[in-house]
Design an enzyme around this catalytic site. Structure first.
Site, PDB file in Angstrom:
ATOM      1  N   GLU A   1       0.973 -10.750  -2.924  1.00  0.00           N
ATOM      2  CA  GLU A   1      -0.154 -10.429  -2.023  1.00  0.00           C
ATOM      3  C   GLU A   1      -0.884 -11.731  -1.614  1.00  0.00           C
ATOM      4  O   GLU A   1      -2.100 -11.864  -1.801  1.00  0.00           O
ATOM      5  CB  GLU A   1      -1.108  -9.445  -2.709  1.00  0.00           C
ATOM      6  CG  GLU A   1      -0.515  -8.045  -2.873  1.00  0.00           C
ATOM      7  CD  GLU A   1      -1.466  -7.065  -3.569  1.00  0.00           C
ATOM      8  OE1 GLU A   1      -1.871  -7.341  -4.709  1.00  0.00           O
ATOM      9  OE2 GLU A   1      -1.800  -6.041  -2.954  1.00  0.00           O
TER      10      GLU A   1
ATOM     11  N   ALA B   1       1.776   2.244  -9.701  1.00  0.00           N
ATOM     12  CA  ALA B   1       1.038   2.087 -10.958  1.00  0.00           C
ATOM     13  C   ALA B   1      -0.381   2.666 -10.836  1.00  0.00           C
ATOM     14  O   ALA B   1      -0.756   3.600 -11.565  1.00  0.00           O
ATOM     15  CB  ALA B   1       0.988   0.608 -11.329  1.00  0.00           C
TER      16      ALA B   1
ATOM     17  N   LYS C   1     -14.122  -9.931  -7.985  1.00  0.00           N
ATOM     18  CA  LYS C   1     -12.711  -9.756  -8.347  1.00  0.00           C
ATOM     19  C   LYS C   1     -11.843 -10.773  -7.599  1.00  0.00           C
ATOM     20  O   LYS C   1     -10.973 -11.425  -8.181  1.00  0.00           O
ATOM     21  CB  LYS C   1     -12.279  -8.317  -8.031  1.00  0.00           C
ATOM     22  CG  LYS C   1     -10.860  -8.048  -8.432  1.00  0.00           C
ATOM     23  CD  LYS C   1     -10.620  -6.631  -8.867  1.00  0.00           C
ATOM     24  CE  LYS C   1      -9.387  -6.611  -9.759  1.00  0.00           C
ATOM     25  NZ  LYS C   1      -8.298  -5.827  -9.245  1.00  0.00           N
TER      26      LYS C   1
HETATM   27  N1  LIG Z   1      -1.176  -2.488 -11.204  1.00  0.00           N
HETATM   28  C1  LIG Z   1      -2.364  -2.961 -11.600  1.00  0.00           C
HETATM   29  O1  LIG Z   1      -2.630  -3.101 -12.799  1.00  0.00           O
HETATM   30  C2  LIG Z   1      -3.415  -3.276 -10.592  1.00  0.00           C
HETATM   31  C3  LIG Z   1      -3.174  -3.222  -9.232  1.00  0.00           C
HETATM   32  N2  LIG Z   1      -4.199  -3.449  -8.344  1.00  0.00           N
HETATM   33  C4  LIG Z   1      -3.978  -3.397  -6.909  1.00  0.00           C
HETATM   34  O2  LIG Z   1      -3.703  -2.059  -6.519  1.00  0.00           O
HETATM   35  C5  LIG Z   1      -2.812  -2.049  -5.388  1.00  0.00           C
HETATM   36  C6  LIG Z   1      -1.594  -1.216  -5.777  1.00  0.00           C
HETATM   37  O3  LIG Z   1      -0.920  -1.922  -6.821  1.00  0.00           O
HETATM   38  P1  LIG Z   1       0.139  -1.242  -7.784  1.00  0.00           P
HETATM   39  O4  LIG Z   1      -0.213   0.158  -8.061  1.00  0.00           O
HETATM   40  O5  LIG Z   1       0.324  -2.183  -8.917  1.00  0.00           O
HETATM   41  O6  LIG Z   1       1.449  -1.308  -6.863  1.00  0.00           O
HETATM   42  P2  LIG Z   1       2.820  -0.518  -7.026  1.00  0.00           P
HETATM   43  O7  LIG Z   1       3.853  -1.347  -6.347  1.00  0.00           O
HETATM   44  O8  LIG Z   1       3.021  -0.110  -8.443  1.00  0.00           O
HETATM   45  O9  LIG Z   1       2.557   0.805  -6.183  1.00  0.00           O
HETATM   46  C7  LIG Z   1       2.738   0.918  -4.817  1.00  0.00           C
HETATM   47  C8  LIG Z   1       3.742   2.026  -4.591  1.00  0.00           C
HETATM   48  O10 LIG Z   1       3.822   2.298  -3.204  1.00  0.00           O
HETATM   49  C9  LIG Z   1       5.218   2.485  -2.903  1.00  0.00           C
HETATM   50  N3  LIG Z   1       5.432   2.276  -1.474  1.00  0.00           N
HETATM   51  C10 LIG Z   1       5.495   1.112  -0.801  1.00  0.00           C
HETATM   52  N4  LIG Z   1       5.709   1.347   0.503  1.00  0.00           N
HETATM   53  C11 LIG Z   1       5.811   2.686   0.648  1.00  0.00           C
HETATM   54  C12 LIG Z   1       6.065   3.530   1.748  1.00  0.00           C
HETATM   55  N5  LIG Z   1       6.265   3.052   2.966  1.00  0.00           N
HETATM   56  N6  LIG Z   1       6.114   4.871   1.539  1.00  0.00           N
HETATM   57  C13 LIG Z   1       5.923   5.378   0.297  1.00  0.00           C
HETATM   58  N7  LIG Z   1       5.675   4.620  -0.796  1.00  0.00           N
HETATM   59  C14 LIG Z   1       5.632   3.291  -0.623  1.00  0.00           C
HETATM   60  C15 LIG Z   1       5.906   1.468  -3.756  1.00  0.00           C
HETATM   61  O11 LIG Z   1       7.275   1.758  -3.848  1.00  0.00           O
HETATM   62  P3  LIG Z   1       8.343   0.558  -4.126  1.00  0.00           P
HETATM   63  O12 LIG Z   1       8.195   0.279  -5.605  1.00  0.00           O
HETATM   64  O13 LIG Z   1       9.627   1.178  -3.744  1.00  0.00           O
HETATM   65  O14 LIG Z   1       7.932  -0.614  -3.298  1.00  0.00           O
HETATM   66  C16 LIG Z   1       5.164   1.666  -5.078  1.00  0.00           C
HETATM   67  O15 LIG Z   1       5.673   2.749  -5.816  1.00  0.00           O
HETATM   68  C17 LIG Z   1      -2.469  -3.516  -5.103  1.00  0.00           C
HETATM   69  O16 LIG Z   1      -3.302  -4.024  -4.101  1.00  0.00           O
HETATM   70  C18 LIG Z   1      -2.769  -4.211  -6.436  1.00  0.00           C
HETATM   71  O17 LIG Z   1      -3.096  -5.574  -6.304  1.00  0.00           O
HETATM   72  C19 LIG Z   1      -5.475  -3.676  -8.763  1.00  0.00           C
HETATM   73  C20 LIG Z   1      -5.769  -3.731 -10.090  1.00  0.00           C
HETATM   74  C21 LIG Z   1      -4.745  -3.638 -11.101  1.00  0.00           C
HETATM   75  C1  LIG Z   2      -5.480 -12.002 -12.883  1.00  0.00           C
HETATM   76  C2  LIG Z   2      -6.279 -10.744 -12.806  1.00  0.00           C
HETATM   77  C3  LIG Z   2      -6.400 -10.092 -14.168  1.00  0.00           C
HETATM   78  C4  LIG Z   2      -7.701 -11.173 -12.378  1.00  0.00           C
HETATM   79  O1  LIG Z   2      -7.716 -12.265 -11.577  1.00  0.00           O
HETATM   80  C5  LIG Z   2      -5.682  -9.761 -11.849  1.00  0.00           C
HETATM   81  O2  LIG Z   2      -6.392  -8.952 -11.304  1.00  0.00           O
HETATM   82  C6  LIG Z   2      -4.250  -9.772 -11.474  1.00  0.00           C
HETATM   83  O3  LIG Z   2      -3.392  -9.951 -12.315  1.00  0.00           O
HETATM   84  O4  LIG Z   2      -3.971  -9.564 -10.275  1.00  0.00           O
END
Ligand SMILES: NC(=O)C1=CN([C@@H]2O[C@H](COP(=O)(O)OP(=O)(O)OC[C@H]3O[C@@H](n4cnc5c(N)ncnc54)[C@H](OP(=O)(O)O)[C@@H]3O)[C@@H](O)[C@H]2O)C=CC1
Ligand SMILES: CC(C)(CO)C(=O)C(=O)O
Length: 325
Positions: free
Chosen positions: A285, A10, A204
């Site tokens: 997480e 994402a 955060k």
């Molecule tokens: N999404 C959001 O709105 C927000 C996310 N975050 C933080 O950002 C970070 C990323 O989150 P997010 O983008 O949602 O996570 P996602 O799960 O969407 O993205 C991580 C990606 O990495 C892939 N992946 C995992 N392991 C491997 C590997 N060994 N080799 C290649 N690809 C791999 C996953 O694949 P697979 O799906 O197959 O596991 C997935 O596509 C997290 O710490 C989250 O808390 C922070 C703010 C907002």
């Molecule tokens: C809940 C929120 C919006 C902030 O604590 C967030 O970052 C999450 O969903 O992981």
């Protein structure tokens, strides 16, 4: 400037699409059906009414991409330690690693100064995998504010926000931080270089530490758990414990705890990322968002009774779901 985004789901997919649209030399490492879709059809980004498509270099094997100027890690926190070895082909002598992961970062005490300088955090970096495998000098911190989701393989839907605050562990305004900030700004993202990034990490984390496990335990959305008398008090107690730890570590909070909880309520009927992960059968997480703060409590000798209680409950919830060892 060669940029590789490792874990382009994402958040990484959103960054990659914006950078590629702006003409940056960006590639991604991904896996599974999402990787296959990006390789076959490129990456589609839906932002409000705007629906764009960009061709992108996407690989599963980092060795096919070679050393980078920047590796931006956007995996879930627990997914990083197992891939440290796999990431090595992306790392050359000058590579900067940007840690775009929620929770307390593994490098937290690098460049911190004072009595805790260099302290390692077992909860977020078991066995020092990242500290030893990346080296803390390579790290540029990042706080991720946007919200996004992979709505189907190859498709990222942006929900809101475009800020990725950057910061050196020692607070300096380095050339590498400013160069990345400029590249992200050219891609339409806000990426200020902050002298006190740890303050933002805590602001955060304050919410994630408390709202996220409470939502996983109750299945309530943010607006509900932040206003229900009982759960608001639990969240508040966790946040007060965390604040004592953070202030011992010289963190300055720009708002008080009640303002922060009201901010959570104002987000509305949002299912936190931890609740979304639980409902989708994915690991939560827990270690980066909650157990790490308990570890800091132990390190600073500050009791964390409410954090301990909620952590025990959410850990067992994850074990029952089969997603936590
Ligand atoms: N999404 C959001 O709105 C927000 C996310 N975050 C933080 O950002 C970070 C990323 O989150 P997010 O983008 O949602 O996570 P996602 O799960 O969407 O993205 C991580 C990606 O990495 C892939 N992946 C995992 N392991 C491997 C590997 N060994 N080799 C290649 N690809 C791999 C996953 O694949 P697979 O799906 O197959 O596991 C997935 O596509 C997290 O710490 C989250 O808390 C922070 C703010 C907002
Ligand atoms: C809940 C929120 C919006 C902030 O604590 C967030 O970052 C999450 O969903 O992981």
């Amino acid at each position: 400037m060669k940029i590789c985004i490792f874990g382009a789901g994402a958040i990484g997919g959103y960054m990659a699409a914006k950078l590629a649209q702006a003409g940056a030399d960006v590639s991604v490492v991904a896996r599974g059906p999402h990787l296959a879709a990006m390789q076959a059809n490129g990456l589609r980004l839906i932002e409000g009414e705007t629906d764009t498509h960009v061709d992108i270099t996407a690989e599963e094997d980092p060795a096919r991409l070679g050393p980078q100027d920047y590796v931006i890690v956007t995996l879930k926190a627990h997914s990083v330690p197992p891939v440290v070895d796999k990431m090595q082909p992306l790392i050359g002598p000058e590579t900067t690693i940007v840690s775009g992961v929620n929770g307390l970062p593994w490098w937290y005490f690098h460049g911190h100064g004072g009595p805790y300088e260099g302290t390692r955090l077992e909860t977020v970096d078991p066995g020092n995998a990242q500290w030893d495998g990346f080296g803390p000098d390579r790290v540029l911190g990042c706080v991720v504010y946007p919200a996004a989701e992979v709505s189907e393989p190859g498709v990222v839907r942006h929900i809101e926000g475009n800020r990725f605050s950057l910061g050196e562990p020692d607070g300096s305004k380095s050339e590498r931080a400013q160069a990345l900030s400029k590249a992200l700004a050219e891609a339409g993202l806000r990426a200020p270089v902050r002298p006190r990034l740890r303050d933002e990490i805590w602001l955060k984390l304050w919410g994630n530490l408390s709202f996220n496990p409470i939502s996983a335990l109750t299945h309530a959305t943010l607006d509900v758990l932040c206003t229900d008398d009982g759960t608001r008090q639990v969240a508040r107690a966790m946040m007060v414990e965390a604040q004592q730890i953070a202030e011992t570590l010289d963190i300055k909070f720009p708002v008080d705890v009640d303002r922060r909880i009201r901010g959570g309520a104002e987000v509305g009927a949002h299912r936190t990322s931890m609740l979304q992960d639980l409902e989708a059968g994915r690991p939560m997480e827990i270690d980066a968002l909650v157990r790490s703060v308990q570890e800091l409590g132990r390190i600073t000798s500050i009791p964390t009774p409410t954090i301990d209680t909620v952590l025990a409950l959410v850990t067992l919830r994850a074990r029952v779901a089969g997603t936590y060892p």
